[in-house]
Structures are given as structure tokens and as C-alpha cells.
Design an enzyme around this catalytic site. Structure first.
Site, PDB file in Angstrom:
ATOM      1  N   GLU A  65       5.150   0.093  15.346  1.00 14.73           N
ATOM      2  CA  GLU A  65       5.819   1.742  15.080  1.00 14.73           C
ATOM      3  C   GLU A  65       5.986   2.471  13.903  1.00 14.73           C
ATOM      4  O   GLU A  65       6.796   2.911  13.353  1.00 14.73           O
ATOM      5  CB  GLU A  65       7.276   2.096  16.137  1.00 14.73           C
ATOM      6  CG  GLU A  65       7.004   1.702  17.877  1.00 14.73           C
ATOM      7  CD  GLU A  65       6.536   3.469  18.065  1.00 14.73           C
ATOM      8  OE1 GLU A  65       5.698   3.989  17.246  1.00 14.73           O
ATOM      9  OE2 GLU A  65       6.347   3.395  19.373  1.00 14.73           O
ATOM     10  N   HIS A  72      15.159   2.302  16.013  1.00 15.87           N
ATOM     11  CA  HIS A  72      14.259   2.506  16.930  1.00 15.87           C
ATOM     12  C   HIS A  72      14.880   1.577  18.283  1.00 15.87           C
ATOM     13  O   HIS A  72      14.804   0.607  18.070  1.00 15.87           O
ATOM     14  CB  HIS A  72      12.616   2.668  16.494  1.00 15.87           C
ATOM     15  CG  HIS A  72      12.042   3.049  17.755  1.00 15.87           C
ATOM     16  ND1 HIS A  72      12.487   4.234  18.543  1.00 15.87           N
ATOM     17  CD2 HIS A  72      10.507   2.205  18.783  1.00 15.87           C
ATOM     18  CE1 HIS A  72      11.189   3.813  20.039  1.00 15.87           C
ATOM     19  NE2 HIS A  72      10.578   2.570  19.753  1.00 15.87           N
ATOM     20  N   HIS A 101      14.630   1.426  22.772  1.00 17.62           N
ATOM     21  CA  HIS A 101      13.895   2.026  24.165  1.00 17.62           C
ATOM     22  C   HIS A 101      15.608   2.024  25.253  1.00 17.62           C
ATOM     23  O   HIS A 101      15.539   1.563  26.362  1.00 17.62           O
ATOM     24  CB  HIS A 101      13.404   1.299  24.956  1.00 17.62           C
ATOM     25  CG  HIS A 101      11.585   0.949  24.181  1.00 17.62           C
ATOM     26  ND1 HIS A 101      10.770   0.532  24.806  1.00 17.62           N
ATOM     27  CD2 HIS A 101      11.188   1.765  23.352  1.00 17.62           C
ATOM     28  CE1 HIS A 101       9.694   0.404  23.958  1.00 17.62           C
ATOM     29  NE2 HIS A 101      10.190   1.300  22.630  1.00 17.62           N
ATOM     30  N   TYR A 148      31.346  16.163  21.391  1.00 13.98           N
ATOM     31  CA  TYR A 148      32.087  16.730  19.622  1.00 13.98           C
ATOM     32  C   TYR A 148      30.680  15.635  18.754  1.00 13.98           C
ATOM     33  O   TYR A 148      30.351  16.059  17.146  1.00 13.98           O
ATOM     34  CB  TYR A 148      32.494  16.652  19.482  1.00 13.98           C
ATOM     35  CG  TYR A 148      34.133  15.526  18.708  1.00 13.98           C
ATOM     36  CD1 TYR A 148      33.548  15.064  18.117  1.00 13.98           C
ATOM     37  CD2 TYR A 148      34.846  15.941  20.695  1.00 13.98           C
ATOM     38  CE1 TYR A 148      34.316  13.480  18.081  1.00 13.98           C
ATOM     39  CE2 TYR A 148      35.406  14.458  19.948  1.00 13.98           C
ATOM     40  CZ  TYR A 148      35.088  13.274  18.931  1.00 13.98           C
ATOM     41  OH  TYR A 148      36.609  12.313  18.931  1.00 13.98           O
ATOM     42  N   HIS A 171      10.630   7.540  26.281  1.00 15.14           N
ATOM     43  CA  HIS A 171      10.348   5.913  25.591  1.00 15.14           C
ATOM     44  C   HIS A 171      11.281   5.586  25.128  1.00 15.14           C
ATOM     45  O   HIS A 171      11.421   4.401  25.103  1.00 15.14           O
ATOM     46  CB  HIS A 171       9.170   6.540  23.298  1.00 15.14           C
ATOM     47  CG  HIS A 171       8.812   5.962  22.938  1.00 15.14           C
ATOM     48  ND1 HIS A 171       7.754   6.056  22.333  1.00 15.14           N
ATOM     49  CD2 HIS A 171       9.507   4.461  22.769  1.00 15.14           C
ATOM     50  CE1 HIS A 171       7.566   4.851  21.419  1.00 15.14           C
ATOM     51  NE2 HIS A 171       8.443   3.739  21.589  1.00 15.14           N
ATOM     52  N   TYR A 231      36.597  12.836   7.871  1.00 18.49           N
ATOM     53  CA  TYR A 231      36.877  11.982   8.645  1.00 18.49           C
ATOM     54  C   TYR A 231      36.779  10.613   8.259  1.00 18.49           C
ATOM     55  O   TYR A 231      35.876  10.614   7.359  1.00 18.49           O
ATOM     56  CB  TYR A 231      36.744  11.778  10.160  1.00 18.49           C
ATOM     57  CG  TYR A 231      36.754  10.741  11.235  1.00 18.49           C
ATOM     58  CD1 TYR A 231      37.978  10.495  11.936  1.00 18.49           C
ATOM     59  CD2 TYR A 231      35.832   9.875  11.321  1.00 18.49           C
ATOM     60  CE1 TYR A 231      38.880   9.878  13.034  1.00 18.49           C
ATOM     61  CE2 TYR A 231      36.391   8.184  11.934  1.00 18.49           C
ATOM     62  CZ  TYR A 231      37.247   8.697  13.126  1.00 18.49           C
ATOM     63  OH  TYR A 231      37.105   7.418  13.589  1.00 18.49           O
TER      64      TYR A 231
END
Length: 240
Positions: free
Chosen positions: A101, A119, A121, A140, A181, A236
Site C-alpha cells: 500500500e 491503515h 482492516h 460529535y 477494504h 479541548y
């Protein structure tokens, strides 16, 4: 790690470093980043976000992108397995082949200010990617990712088409779903990219659970409510 520019080790030229303080700083930064990358990759497995060698992690150090190698279980990676490429995709560190990837990771680094990419799955997120073009506004925390989380159209893994689709879905966002994916998220650090990944998986699970109750539909936030949450989130946490 090789210490002299122009030397070739394992068939790959290594980044420009010297034996002076700057060279040591570069080597130390790469070693620390690799250790953090391996720890993050192992965390994706421990937290159930990937199975086996699926998913991948990268982190940028200067103009070098360290990435998980393809097909190697994360618990087998050692400090000697450092795998790195330039922003042009040319391998500059290590002998193991980078993740398949890589085009998607590099596309994110070229198009954004990202310093880390995760990344996965993740199962609930992947399930949502099969059902909707955008994750409904169930919480939110979508504001922390820049707004409603989009689903990138399907393309075969490792292709330029997938990288292009991912950039479309990430426009103005720090995370997106990849149809059939998984997920991708980026941040200023590995911790931030991972936290966004975990938050996205949690929101997807919440939507699936609430949408599965017969006869009831989830209450969703309005765009104005999401914008208000985004304003509050900007203040925050602890201030430096």
C-alpha cells in the site's frame, strides 16, 4: 544503518548522514521512529484492527518515510528490519520490500502535512464501508476528523487508483473509510493517527449497533451541532 552518503547496503542507498552530531541525530531519530512504528503496528493487531499481516503503518522523518514491510508479521520485526523510502517511492533503507500500500501512504504525505499514517482492516469500519457513502453523524467526534467521514470508492489494493480515491475521501479530513477494504487515518504523530483510527472504528460500531435495532432509527447530529462540537474540541485538553 549506514552512516556515509553514497554507500550502498543490502542493495539500497541510505539517507545522507555524516559521522558528526547531525548524522547521529538523524540516525537516532530514525531508530526512535522505527521503534514507535513497530509498537503501533503491533497495537493494531492486539486491538483487533487487523488480522495477520493485513494493514500497514508509516511515519515520516524528514524526507524519509519508514513503512512496515510487506508480508512480515509485526511481532517478528526487529530494529534491524528498518524499511524506508523517499517521497518518490525509491527505497533508501533496508532490504525488506515495503508494504504493497506504499502508493496510498505516499499520496497522503505528498498532499497533506501528515507525519504518520495508519491503515487497518478494522471490522466494524469495513462493514460500514459496504453500506453507506458516508458514515452517518452518530457522534460529535466526527468533528475531530474534519467532518462527516467519507467512503472512498473501491479500487484494487496497492494501485494508483486507490491512492487517488483515498485523497478524494480525505479532502478536508484526517480519516476516511475505504470501500470493501478498511480505514486510513493520518496525524501529526503515530499516536494521533492511531487514536483517530480507533475512534473511527468505535463510531462505526456505534452506528451499526444502533441501526440494527428493529423499528428504530439512530438519532443523528445536524451539521450545526457538528460545527459547534468542532469549535469546542479546538479548545479541548491541556494547553501548553
Amino acid at each position: 544503518m549506514n552512516e556515509r552518503h553514497g554507500d550502498v547496503q543490502d542493495g539500497h542507498e541510505h539517507p545522507r548522514t555524516t559521522d558528526g552530531p547531525d548524522g547521529r541525530d538523524t540516525r537516532d531519530a530514525l531508530r526512535r521512529a522505527w521503534d514507535e512504528l513497530v509498537a503501533t503496528a503491533r497495537r493494531t493487531v492486539a486491538d483487533g484492527l487487523v488480522v495477520g499481516t493485513s494493514g500497514n503503518v508509516s511515519v515520516r522523518v524528514g524526507d524519509t518515510v519508514l513503512v512496515t514491510p510487506t508480508g512480515v508479521p509485526y511481532d517478528r520485526l526487529t530494529p534491524d528490519d528498518v524499511t524506508g523510502v523517499g517521497l518518490d517511492g525509491r527505497q533508501v533503507l533496508g532490504s525488506l520490500r515495503p508494504t504493497s500500500e506504499l502508493p496510498m501512504h505516499l499520496a497522503v504525505y505528498r498532499a497533506t502535512e501528515a507525519r504518520a499514517v495508519v491503515h487497518t482492516h478494522a471490522p466494524h469500519a469495513t462493514a460500514v464501508s459496504l453500506l453507506v457513502p458516508e458514515l452517518p453523524l452518530v457522534h460529535y467526534m466526527a468533528a475531530a476528523m474534519g467532518g462527516p467521514v467519507r467512503v472512498a470508492p473501491y479500487a484494487a489494493y496497492g494501485t494508483p487508483e486507490l491512492a487517488e480515491n483515498t485523497l478524494w475521501a480525505l479532502a478536508g479530513r484526517t480519516a476516511c473509510l475505504l470501500r470493501n477494504h478498511g480505514t486510513i487515518a493520518h496525524g501529526a504523530s503515530l499516536d494521533q493517527a492511531y487514536d483517530r483510527t480507533a475512534q473511527l472504528e468505535w463510531m462505526c460500531r456505534v452506528w451499526l449497533l444502533s441501526a440494527s435495532v428493529p423499528g428504530l432509527a439512530p438519532a443523528l447530529l445536524s451539521p450545526d451541532q457538528l460545527e459547534e462540537a468542532g469549535e469546542r474540541l479546538r479548545g479541548y485538553g491541556q494547553r501548553p
